[in-house]
Design a protein around this motif. Structure first.
Motif, mmCIF file in Angstrom:
data_model
loop_
_atom_site.group_PDB
_atom_site.id
_atom_site.type_symbol
_atom_site.label_atom_id
_atom_site.label_comp_id
_atom_site.label_asym_id
_atom_site.label_seq_id
_atom_site.Cartn_x
_atom_site.Cartn_y
_atom_site.Cartn_z
ATOM 1 N N ARG A 193 33.035 38.890 42.364
ATOM 2 C CA ARG A 193 31.578 38.777 42.241
ATOM 3 C C ARG A 193 31.215 37.154 41.647
ATOM 4 N NH1 ARG A 193 27.831 43.600 40.221
ATOM 5 N NH2 ARG A 193 28.499 45.040 41.895
ATOM 6 N N TYR A 194 32.164 36.988 40.903
ATOM 7 C CA TYR A 194 31.997 35.656 40.114
ATOM 8 C C TYR A 194 32.120 34.387 41.399
ATOM 9 C CZ TYR A 194 33.626 31.386 37.358
ATOM 10 O OH TYR A 194 33.813 30.269 36.983
ATOM 11 N N ALA A 195 33.056 34.465 41.915
ATOM 12 C CA ALA A 195 33.483 33.464 42.859
ATOM 13 C C ALA A 195 32.428 33.664 44.041
ATOM 14 C CB ALA A 195 34.945 33.685 43.427
ATOM 15 N N ASP A 196 32.159 34.760 44.677
ATOM 16 C CA ASP A 196 31.359 34.884 45.840
ATOM 17 C C ASP A 196 29.718 35.321 45.684
ATOM 18 O OD1 ASP A 196 33.649 34.290 47.218
ATOM 19 O OD2 ASP A 196 34.296 36.336 47.378
ATOM 20 N N GLU A 197 29.218 35.793 44.552
ATOM 21 C CA GLU A 197 28.105 36.168 44.257
ATOM 22 C C GLU A 197 27.322 35.372 43.194
ATOM 23 O OE1 GLU A 197 27.539 40.451 43.873
ATOM 24 O OE2 GLU A 197 29.462 40.749 45.586
ATOM 25 N N ASP B 273 41.184 55.036 19.062
ATOM 26 C CA ASP B 273 42.456 54.949 18.955
ATOM 27 C C ASP B 273 43.110 53.968 19.916
ATOM 28 O OD1 ASP B 273 43.124 56.650 21.430
ATOM 29 O OD2 ASP B 273 42.328 58.164 20.020
ATOM 30 N N GLN B 274 44.365 53.691 20.004
ATOM 31 C CA GLN B 274 45.161 52.984 21.000
ATOM 32 C C GLN B 274 45.059 53.349 22.402
ATOM 33 O OE1 GLN B 274 47.955 50.859 18.957
ATOM 34 N NE2 GLN B 274 48.099 49.177 20.456
ATOM 35 N N ALA B 275 45.240 54.784 22.339
ATOM 36 C CA ALA B 275 45.330 55.245 23.739
ATOM 37 C C ALA B 275 44.056 55.077 24.379
ATOM 38 C CB ALA B 275 45.509 56.658 23.693
ATOM 39 N N THR B 276 42.698 55.362 23.787
ATOM 40 C CA THR B 276 41.552 55.226 24.412
ATOM 41 C C THR B 276 41.241 53.878 24.750
ATOM 42 O OG1 THR B 276 40.731 56.938 22.965
ATOM 43 C CG2 THR B 276 38.916 55.604 23.813
ATOM 44 N N TRP B 277 41.646 52.702 24.053
ATOM 45 C CA TRP B 277 41.415 51.407 24.380
ATOM 46 C C TRP B 277 42.148 50.937 25.568
ATOM 47 C CZ3 TRP B 277 45.665 47.828 23.843
ATOM 48 C CH2 TRP B 277 45.311 46.486 24.261
ATOM 49 N N GLN B 278 43.574 51.579 25.489
ATOM 50 C CA GLN B 278 44.319 51.359 26.835
ATOM 51 C C GLN B 278 43.882 51.781 28.033
ATOM 52 O OE1 GLN B 278 47.907 52.567 25.307
ATOM 53 N NE2 GLN B 278 48.873 50.671 25.236
ATOM 54 N N ARG B 279 42.986 53.093 27.992
ATOM 55 C CA ARG B 279 42.578 53.645 29.019
ATOM 56 C C ARG B 279 41.371 52.776 29.535
ATOM 57 N NH1 ARG B 279 43.685 58.526 26.695
ATOM 58 N NH2 ARG B 279 41.574 58.428 25.638
ATOM 59 N N GLN B 280 40.503 52.350 28.387
ATOM 60 C CA GLN B 280 39.181 51.600 28.790
ATOM 61 C C GLN B 280 39.702 50.106 29.488
ATOM 62 O OE1 GLN B 280 37.109 50.868 25.319
ATOM 63 N NE2 GLN B 280 35.284 49.488 26.373
ATOM 64 N N LEU B 281 40.722 49.401 28.713
ATOM 65 C CA LEU B 281 41.290 48.223 29.380
ATOM 66 C C LEU B 281 41.472 48.171 30.856
ATOM 67 C CD1 LEU B 281 41.619 45.332 28.375
ATOM 68 C CD2 LEU B 281 44.189 46.084 27.863
ATOM 69 N N LYS B 282 42.214 49.405 31.358
ATOM 70 C CA LYS B 282 42.896 49.606 32.627
ATOM 71 C C LYS B 282 41.602 49.737 33.621
ATOM 72 C CE LYS B 282 47.156 51.480 32.485
ATOM 73 N NZ LYS B 282 47.516 52.383 31.088
ATOM 74 N N ARG B 283 40.255 50.300 33.083
ATOM 75 C CA ARG B 283 39.272 50.599 34.025
ATOM 76 C C ARG B 283 38.351 49.451 34.087
ATOM 77 N NH1 ARG B 283 38.599 55.484 30.874
ATOM 78 N NH2 ARG B 283 36.774 54.424 29.939
ATOM 79 N N SER B 284 38.210 48.640 33.006
ATOM 80 C CA SER B 284 37.317 47.398 32.849
ATOM 81 C C SER B 284 37.769 46.254 33.762
ATOM 82 C CB SER B 284 37.082 46.966 31.298
ATOM 83 O OG SER B 284 36.936 47.892 30.504
ATOM 84 N N PRO B 285 36.856 45.481 34.559
ATOM 85 C CA PRO B 285 37.062 44.606 35.654
ATOM 86 C C PRO B 285 36.824 43.212 34.686
ATOM 87 C CG PRO B 285 34.731 45.387 35.746
ATOM 88 C CD PRO B 285 35.470 46.408 34.778
ATOM 89 N N ALA B 286 36.650 43.418 33.288
ATOM 90 C CA ALA B 286 36.164 42.181 32.391
ATOM 91 C C ALA B 286 36.849 42.337 31.159
ATOM 92 C CB ALA B 286 34.990 41.687 32.245
ATOM 93 N N ARG B 287 37.364 41.359 30.398
ATOM 94 C CA ARG B 287 37.854 41.342 29.094
ATOM 95 C C ARG B 287 37.334 40.312 28.101
ATOM 96 N NH1 ARG B 287 44.323 42.094 30.374
ATOM 97 N NH2 ARG B 287 43.879 44.179 31.738
ATOM 98 N N VAL B 288 37.204 40.780 26.963
ATOM 99 C CA VAL B 288 36.279 39.690 25.867
ATOM 100 C C VAL B 288 37.565 39.502 25.150
ATOM 101 C CG1 VAL B 288 34.980 39.873 23.723
ATOM 102 C CG2 VAL B 288 34.194 40.701 26.225
ATOM 103 N N ASP C 160 22.432 37.372 35.395
ATOM 104 C CA ASP C 160 22.766 38.816 35.649
ATOM 105 C C ASP C 160 24.246 38.888 35.855
ATOM 106 O OD1 ASP C 160 19.966 39.496 35.749
ATOM 107 O OD2 ASP C 160 19.566 39.452 37.902
ATOM 108 N N GLY C 161 24.863 38.146 36.365
ATOM 109 C CA GLY C 161 26.248 38.292 36.851
ATOM 110 C C GLY C 161 26.908 38.382 35.330
ATOM 111 N N PHE C 162 26.695 37.188 34.447
ATOM 112 C CA PHE C 162 27.201 37.062 33.227
ATOM 113 C C PHE C 162 26.950 38.544 32.288
ATOM 114 C CE2 PHE C 162 27.280 35.397 28.893
ATOM 115 C CZ PHE C 162 28.602 34.859 28.574
ATOM 116 N N GLU C 163 25.820 39.122 32.578
ATOM 117 C CA GLU C 163 25.427 39.993 31.546
ATOM 118 C C GLU C 163 26.303 41.307 32.173
ATOM 119 O OE1 GLU C 163 21.260 39.800 31.498
ATOM 120 O OE2 GLU C 163 21.149 38.650 29.768
#
Length: 198
Positions: free
Chosen positions: A153-157, A109-124, A88-91
């Motif tokens: 969450r990774y460390a504690d849950e 576009d690049q600006a949309t990606w940068q906004r998404q990157l700032k908001r996302s707690p995980a990166r692929v 569940d955590g991985f997913e």
């Protein structure tokens, strides 16, 4: 006239998550200095010295981890850990992730990606998978970067168990160095495609 593709070996998908997984867990790998790695393996959880406010990268591919840590010989990466986390955590991390770099056609576009990157707690991030001699293969392997909420969450849950697999890394490396690739391959963790929604 073209030769039918069926006569060739099946191709690995260019991007596919391969991991040791059960119905409830996924195993990922990390390498740390003994000061972090040994207490984590002993206690089955990350010690207080493990920084929960930093980006941490988890890797489902054992051989990619071996490439990254030099079979557990690089400074600060001498202890190789197999960290079993909840599926569940991985997913959750995958659902809440963003690609670590801009890809034309995936992002508007690049600006949309940068906004998404700032908001996302995980990166692929997709890096070339490795063979037993740690040479790049023509398909890619997942690295998942966790920050903020995802790292906590990774460390504690999500963490179910932590094992020190440094002896396994050294044993496989010794077999590879001796040219016994068959025996080395038999010791590798059995990674299978991980089913993920698009």
């Amino acid at each position: 006239m073209e030769v039918p593709q069926q006569t060739q070996q099946p191709q690995q998908p260019q991007h596919q998550i391969r991991a040791v997984h059960t119905p409830s867990t996924v195993t990922v790998y990390q390498a740390y200095s003994p000061a972090i790695g040994l207490p984590a393996a002993r206690d089955g959880r990350f010690p207080a010295a493990w920084k929960r406010d930093r980006m941490t990268w988890i890797k489902p591919s054992f051989l990619w981890m071996m490439y990254r840590c030099g079979w557990g010989t690089k400074e600060g990466q001498e202890t190789v850990l197999a960290v079993e986390i909840t599926r569940d955590g991985f997913e959750w991390a995958l659902r809440n992730s963003c690609l670590s770099s801009y890809v034309r056609g995936v992002h508007p576009d690049q600006a949309t990606w940068q906004r998404q990157l700032k908001r996302s707690p995980a990166r692929v991030q997709w890096d070339p998978e490795r063979d037993l001699r740690l040479r790049p293969l023509p398909y890619r392997s997942l690295q998942l970067g966790l920050s903020g909420e995802a790292a906590r969450r990774y460390a504690d849950e999500w963490t179910v168990a932590i094992r020190d697999v440094t002896p396994l890394a050294h044993e496989i490396h010794a077999l590879v160095s001796a040219g016994d690739l068959d025996s080395a391959a038999r010791l590798l963790p059995r990674e299978r495609p991980f089913p993920t929604p698009e």
